[in-house]
Design a protein around this motif. Structure first.
Motif, mmCIF file in Angstrom:
data_model
loop_
_atom_site.group_PDB
_atom_site.id
_atom_site.type_symbol
_atom_site.label_atom_id
_atom_site.label_comp_id
_atom_site.label_asym_id
_atom_site.label_seq_id
_atom_site.Cartn_x
_atom_site.Cartn_y
_atom_site.Cartn_z
ATOM 1 N N GLU A 70 7.785 -1.011 5.995
ATOM 2 C CA GLU A 70 7.612 0.384 5.567
ATOM 3 C C GLU A 70 8.969 1.073 5.447
ATOM 4 O O GLU A 70 9.210 1.843 4.511
ATOM 5 C CB GLU A 70 6.727 1.129 6.570
ATOM 6 C CG GLU A 70 5.273 0.653 6.539
ATOM 7 C CD GLU A 70 4.378 1.433 7.497
ATOM 8 O OE1 GLU A 70 3.198 1.605 7.175
ATOM 9 O OE2 GLU A 70 4.864 1.863 8.572
ATOM 10 N N ALA A 75 4.815 -1.606 1.885
ATOM 11 C CA ALA A 75 3.629 -1.263 2.675
ATOM 12 C C ALA A 75 3.568 -2.181 3.894
ATOM 13 O O ALA A 75 4.097 -3.294 3.872
ATOM 14 C CB ALA A 75 2.382 -1.457 1.826
ATOM 15 N N ARG A 77 1.146 -3.824 4.935
ATOM 16 C CA ARG A 77 0.431 -5.090 4.649
ATOM 17 C C ARG A 77 1.353 -6.156 4.036
ATOM 18 O O ARG A 77 1.085 -7.340 4.161
ATOM 19 C CB ARG A 77 -0.779 -4.846 3.756
ATOM 20 C CG ARG A 77 -0.464 -4.401 2.355
ATOM 21 C CD ARG A 77 -1.668 -4.357 1.417
ATOM 22 N NE ARG A 77 -1.244 -3.794 0.126
ATOM 23 C CZ ARG A 77 -1.086 -2.492 -0.112
ATOM 24 N NH1 ARG A 77 -1.352 -1.588 0.834
ATOM 25 N NH2 ARG A 77 -0.679 -2.066 -1.302
ATOM 26 N N ASP A 78 2.436 -5.739 3.381
ATOM 27 C CA ASP A 78 3.402 -6.712 2.835
ATOM 28 C C ASP A 78 3.911 -7.637 3.934
ATOM 29 O O ASP A 78 4.273 -8.793 3.674
ATOM 30 C CB ASP A 78 4.631 -5.994 2.244
ATOM 31 C CG ASP A 78 4.273 -5.125 1.037
ATOM 32 O OD1 ASP A 78 3.214 -5.369 0.432
ATOM 33 O OD2 ASP A 78 5.049 -4.203 0.732
#
Lengths: 342, 342
Positions: A70, A75, A77-78
């Protein structure tokens, strides 16, 4: 040091639920027998496989990976594959280290080798390492994979140093130095925290220099973390740490408070050196040793090292030019690690 | 079976000198203490680190990698990283398996855990696996890395099955079946031979279908190899195998000759089943067990399995459309493995 915040900070509490489904999925693909052992090591089940609500680790590495992603403009989730890989490597290192150190308790439960035997523990650790590598390979990111491979190299090197320290002396010309200790901790603990942050940033598309800065951030945080761990191993409350009181002292492990106390050359240092010759220490001697370490400044100087590396970590974080909100979260996690009591 | 060729075939003898410098270089980058342990495991030095000329392994995996690269139209040197990675994974699996199985002798020398202790052996294995991954990652070939990661998954699964077999019965409804055994061997031994050939081909630029065919070639060859290994563990000459006579029988390991003998339902099968209840077997009983296995057809049927998988391997090799000279070499290596006596 200031007093500990009472609660787990929000960024830490938030990370695990985002990562755990993917982590469980990866573990579930293992041979069922190994999946059970690995599940036990993560606190998901009792030794017989029945569900359990044993709290697992703190999820620091997960949080670092997600927050670094972040902070690098991606994000959370990456970074899930990074978090999964790093949690698995962390789990692998705990399972294998407990065999090497002969430790019988972790998080107030029997260690994996104690619960299942040495052979199954060796294989379960191998499985965790294998799945971690597969997870990193599947991301298709050469940078992320390179971070994991590099971290493993340092992790193994740090563990080798730590084991080699066992046959070295506490005092005299062969004594382990504070510098050697810090290099060992940078490998054994720093490498994986650095990897978590760097992999997370890399998977979010961060450039080389930023990735390096996140790696440095995690590495220094890891050294600070290890220093606090060492303080807790001597002065911590075993009900909170889940490990026996003075375990590292009893086994004659070269931890930073002991090395700093001995290096201080105070009268308490000399008394400590004589006491350590009488290992294994009885319970009363453990209390005396802790007192002597404190009196010789071992605790204070170890906390000072934690503080120095905490500052270096924040400096590295700043140079990564992170986005403001995740930067604040990473700073909060770092502060939590410095002030924790377990 | 026909009699064994007396000498190591040229393609095997040629592979090791091409690979060993790179392998030694990779090992030399480890922590010096670990480099010594790993060097001992490869037969490069005695336990104290002094140089030694102990013969190492047969170098089969090296040869498969190099020859597959040539067969796919590349140069042997293209496959050196594959050979290094696979030799390291093979070494890792031997060091850790010897801990799990409690084996004290390998190639007529104390096993690594016996020579250095369990903890150092665990770490040395971890280091070998880590360097293997790093070597594969550095090639930059996703296909090659994918082969290694996939093979490790099967290797660990096969080892888990093998350990799980230990607590299963020799006879009755819970008995290990021949099919289960062959699946285990395909993982435990086939995965890495398949990986050697597939990685070698991938690094030489082979396309997906050809890579798969080389992997199948190595896998089947691995099952044939394991079957012969099992025959040698019962009927081999301990002076040639470097392992104690009947070691697998004594420890109650479920090997193919035993499983086939028991499944044959002959009078010798029943006598063998009764005898195996009396484990650990005394020396006279070992001779009797070997005789019963032979009489019940366990040896013959295991050799037949070796033959079947040898044929399947050659079929897969043919479908990879290899160049003629390296194809002949690969065929010669396969024949050597089938007819070996150690």
């Amino acid at each position: 040091m200031t007093s500990a915040p009472a609660l787990v900070p929000r960024p830490l509490a938030r990370a695990r639920p985002l990562v755990e489904p993917a982590l469980r999925e990866a573990v579930d693909r293992l041979h069922p027998w190994l999946a059970r052992i690995v599940g036990y090591s993560f606190g998901w089940c009792a030794a017989d496989g029945s569900p359990s609500a044993t709290p697992g680790g703190k999820g620091i590495r997960c949080a670092l990976a997600l927050l670094a992603a972040e902070a690098a403009g991606g994000a959370a989730r990456d970074a899930v594959p990074a978090a999964v890989a790093v949690e698995l490597v962390h789990g692998f290192s705990l399972v294998h280290d407990d065999i090497m150190d002969g430790d019988e308790l972790r998080r107030s439960r029997p260690t994996v080798w104690k619960a299942y035997g040495t052979g199954p523990a060796v294989l379960a650790g191998d499985a965790m390492l294998t799945v971690a590598m597969a997870t990193a390979a599947r991301t298709g990111s050469r940078a992320a994979l390179g971070e994991l491979v590099g971290a493993l190299d340092w992790l193994v090197r740090g563990q080798a140093e730590d084991l080699a320290f066992e046959s070295r002396a506490f005092t005299g010309p062969d004594a382990v130095t504070v510098e050697e200790y810090l290099a060992m901790a940078s490998g054994k603990t720093g490498a994986l925290l650095g990897c978590a942050a760097a992999m997370g940033a890399a998977l979010a598309g961060a450039r080389g220099e930023a990735v390096t800065a996140y790696r440095d951030f995690g590495r220094h945080l890891g050294v600070a973390f290890q220093a606090i761990d060492d303080v807790l191993s001597v002065f911590g409350d075993p009900h909170r740490t889940g490990k026996p009181a003075g375990g590292d002292l009893t086994s004659g492990k070269k931890t930073l408070p002991v090395l700093e106390a001995l290096a201080a050359s105070t009268p308490a240092s000399s008394r400590l050196a004589r006491l350590l010759l009488e290992r294994p220490l009885a319970e009363g001697q453990l209390t005396e040793a802790a007192l002597l370490i404190d009196r010789a400044g071992g605790r204070r100087r170890t906390e000072a090292w934690a503080h120095i590396h905490h500052q270096r970590a924040l400096h590295a974080l700043h140079s990564a030019a992170p986005l403001p909100c995740p930067k604040a979260d990473l700073t909060e996690v770092a502060a939590h690690l410095l002030h924790r009591t377990a």
